[in-house]
Design a protein around this motif. Structure first.
Motif, PDB file in Angstrom:
ATOM      1  N   SER A  96       0.689  -1.193  -0.049  1.00 42.79           N
ATOM      2  CA  SER A  96      -0.153   0.177  -0.113  1.00 42.79           C
ATOM      3  C   SER A  96       0.942   1.283   0.061  1.00 42.79           C
ATOM      4  O   SER A  96       0.770   2.100  -0.689  1.00 42.79           O
ATOM      5  CB  SER A  96      -0.833   0.087   1.036  1.00 42.79           C
ATOM      6  N   ALA A  97       1.884   1.302   0.781  1.00 46.45           N
ATOM      7  CA  ALA A  97       2.924   2.388   0.929  1.00 46.45           C
ATOM      8  C   ALA A  97       3.625   2.372  -0.602  1.00 46.45           C
ATOM      9  O   ALA A  97       3.862   3.536  -0.875  1.00 46.45           O
ATOM     10  CB  ALA A  97       4.138   2.260   1.885  1.00 46.45           C
ATOM     11  N   PHE A  98       4.002   1.343  -1.129  1.00 45.84           N
ATOM     12  CA  PHE A  98       4.490   1.677  -2.539  1.00 45.84           C
ATOM     13  C   PHE A  98       3.703   2.072  -3.605  1.00 45.84           C
ATOM     14  O   PHE A  98       4.104   2.894  -4.388  1.00 45.84           O
ATOM     15  CB  PHE A  98       5.040   0.061  -2.842  1.00 45.84           C
ATOM     16  N   THR A  99       2.421   1.655  -3.419  1.00 48.81           N
ATOM     17  CA  THR A  99       1.319   2.140  -4.646  1.00 48.81           C
ATOM     18  C   THR A  99       1.275   3.598  -4.396  1.00 48.81           C
ATOM     19  O   THR A  99       1.138   4.280  -5.324  1.00 48.81           O
ATOM     20  CB  THR A  99       0.230   1.443  -4.445  1.00 48.81           C
ATOM     21  N   ARG A 100       1.297   4.228  -2.940  1.00 52.72           N
ATOM     22  CA  ARG A 100       1.126   5.520  -2.765  1.00 52.72           C
ATOM     23  C   ARG A 100       2.260   6.105  -3.386  1.00 52.72           C
ATOM     24  O   ARG A 100       2.152   7.059  -4.083  1.00 52.72           O
ATOM     25  CB  ARG A 100       0.994   5.855  -1.434  1.00 52.72           C
ATOM     26  N   GLU A 101       3.486   5.727  -3.127  1.00 54.34           N
ATOM     27  CA  GLU A 101       4.784   6.504  -3.544  1.00 54.34           C
ATOM     28  C   GLU A 101       4.548   6.450  -5.145  1.00 54.34           C
ATOM     29  O   GLU A 101       5.167   7.518  -5.821  1.00 54.34           O
ATOM     30  CB  GLU A 101       5.767   5.923  -3.185  1.00 54.34           C
ATOM     31  N   PHE A 102       4.245   5.235  -5.793  1.00 51.04           N
ATOM     32  CA  PHE A 102       4.301   5.075  -7.076  1.00 51.04           C
ATOM     33  C   PHE A 102       3.226   6.217  -7.902  1.00 51.04           C
ATOM     34  O   PHE A 102       3.460   6.909  -8.807  1.00 51.04           O
ATOM     35  CB  PHE A 102       3.983   3.556  -7.540  1.00 51.04           C
ATOM     36  N   GLY A 103       2.266   6.203  -7.210  1.00 51.13           N
ATOM     37  CA  GLY A 103       1.088   7.263  -7.661  1.00 51.13           C
ATOM     38  C   GLY A 103       1.673   8.711  -7.639  1.00 51.13           C
ATOM     39  O   GLY A 103       1.362   9.294  -8.490  1.00 51.13           O
ATOM     40  N   ALA A 104       2.571   9.036  -6.538  1.00 52.89           N
ATOM     41  CA  ALA A 104       2.965  10.366  -6.526  1.00 52.89           C
ATOM     42  C   ALA A 104       3.994  10.608  -7.544  1.00 52.89           C
ATOM     43  O   ALA A 104       4.194  11.581  -8.164  1.00 52.89           O
ATOM     44  CB  ALA A 104       3.520  10.291  -4.903  1.00 52.89           C
ATOM     45  N   PHE A 105       4.839   9.460  -7.868  1.00 55.77           N
ATOM     46  CA  PHE A 105       5.826   9.434  -8.976  1.00 55.77           C
ATOM     47  C   PHE A 105       5.050   9.740 -10.233  1.00 55.77           C
ATOM     48  O   PHE A 105       5.619  10.760 -11.027  1.00 55.77           O
ATOM     49  CB  PHE A 105       6.754   8.308  -8.776  1.00 55.77           C
ATOM     50  N   THR A 106       4.193   8.979 -10.313  1.00 53.09           N
ATOM     51  CA  THR A 106       3.728   9.123 -11.786  1.00 53.09           C
ATOM     52  C   THR A 106       2.947  10.403 -11.983  1.00 53.09           C
ATOM     53  O   THR A 106       3.007  11.048 -13.222  1.00 53.09           O
ATOM     54  CB  THR A 106       2.598   7.915 -12.150  1.00 53.09           C
ATOM     55  N   ARG A 107       2.178  11.180 -10.831  1.00 49.46           N
ATOM     56  CA  ARG A 107       1.734  12.496 -11.050  1.00 49.46           C
ATOM     57  C   ARG A 107       2.963  13.340 -11.585  1.00 49.46           C
ATOM     58  O   ARG A 107       2.877  14.474 -12.278  1.00 49.46           O
ATOM     59  CB  ARG A 107       1.082  12.882 -10.035  1.00 49.46           C
ATOM     60  N   GLU A 108       3.866  13.131 -10.695  1.00 46.10           N
ATOM     61  CA  GLU A 108       5.224  14.178 -11.067  1.00 46.10           C
ATOM     62  C   GLU A 108       5.924  14.003 -12.414  1.00 46.10           C
ATOM     63  O   GLU A 108       5.990  14.915 -13.050  1.00 46.10           O
ATOM     64  CB  GLU A 108       6.430  13.911 -10.162  1.00 46.10           C
ATOM     65  N   PHE A 109       6.019  12.850 -12.841  1.00 38.66           N
ATOM     66  CA  PHE A 109       6.337  12.329 -14.221  1.00 38.66           C
ATOM     67  C   PHE A 109       5.514  13.025 -15.195  1.00 38.66           C
ATOM     68  O   PHE A 109       5.949  13.506 -16.173  1.00 38.66           O
ATOM     69  CB  PHE A 109       6.652  10.667 -14.294  1.00 38.66           C
ATOM     70  N   GLY A 110       4.130  12.771 -14.929  1.00 39.51           N
ATOM     71  CA  GLY A 110       3.176  13.500 -15.802  1.00 39.51           C
ATOM     72  C   GLY A 110       3.282  15.010 -15.989  1.00 39.51           C
ATOM     73  O   GLY A 110       3.300  15.281 -16.920  1.00 39.51           O
ATOM     74  N   ALA A 111       3.430  15.652 -14.781  1.00 42.67           N
ATOM     75  CA  ALA A 111       3.744  16.978 -14.840  1.00 42.67           C
ATOM     76  C   ALA A 111       4.884  17.194 -15.540  1.00 42.67           C
ATOM     77  O   ALA A 111       5.092  18.413 -16.362  1.00 42.67           O
ATOM     78  CB  ALA A 111       3.783  17.495 -13.332  1.00 42.67           C
ATOM     79  N   PHE A 112       6.087  16.799 -15.596  1.00 41.68           N
ATOM     80  CA  PHE A 112       7.453  16.893 -16.195  1.00 41.68           C
ATOM     81  C   PHE A 112       7.151  16.532 -17.727  1.00 41.68           C
ATOM     82  O   PHE A 112       7.617  17.474 -18.290  1.00 41.68           O
ATOM     83  CB  PHE A 112       8.653  15.714 -15.464  1.00 41.68           C
ATOM     84  N   THR A 113       6.524  15.524 -18.117  1.00 44.49           N
ATOM     85  CA  THR A 113       6.352  15.351 -19.638  1.00 44.49           C
ATOM     86  C   THR A 113       5.458  16.515 -20.253  1.00 44.49           C
ATOM     87  O   THR A 113       5.732  16.713 -21.097  1.00 44.49           O
ATOM     88  CB  THR A 113       5.734  14.032 -19.863  1.00 44.49           C
ATOM     89  N   ARG A 114       4.503  16.899 -19.368  1.00 47.39           N
ATOM     90  CA  ARG A 114       3.750  18.032 -20.085  1.00 47.39           C
ATOM     91  C   ARG A 114       4.753  19.517 -20.169  1.00 47.39           C
ATOM     92  O   ARG A 114       4.550  20.030 -21.267  1.00 47.39           O
ATOM     93  CB  ARG A 114       2.581  18.588 -18.911  1.00 47.39           C
TER      94      ARG A 114
END
Length: 52
Positions: free
Chosen positions: A9-27
């Motif tokens: 559960s902690a991993f999925t929360r961290e991964f979700g935060a990472f993907t949001r950050e990565f999405g902002a970076f790609t934009r």
């Protein structure tokens, strides 16, 4: 909750935060590449007038 489920559960929360950050970076990177593309087109049109 088992230790595994807790860790997962902690991993999925961290991964979700990472993907949001990565999405902002790609934009941001996409906006940069569009700007850079426009700049190179302008530069190309400008230099086309010269006999290099």
């Amino acid at each position: 909750m088992s230790a595994f489920t807790h860790e997962f559960s902690a991993f999925t929360r961290e991964f979700g935060a990472f993907t949001r950050e990565f999405g902002a970076f790609t934009r941001e990177f996409g906006a940069f590449t569009r700007e850079f593309g426009a700049f190179t087109r302008e530069l190309s049109a400008f230099t086309h007038g010269f006999d290099l």
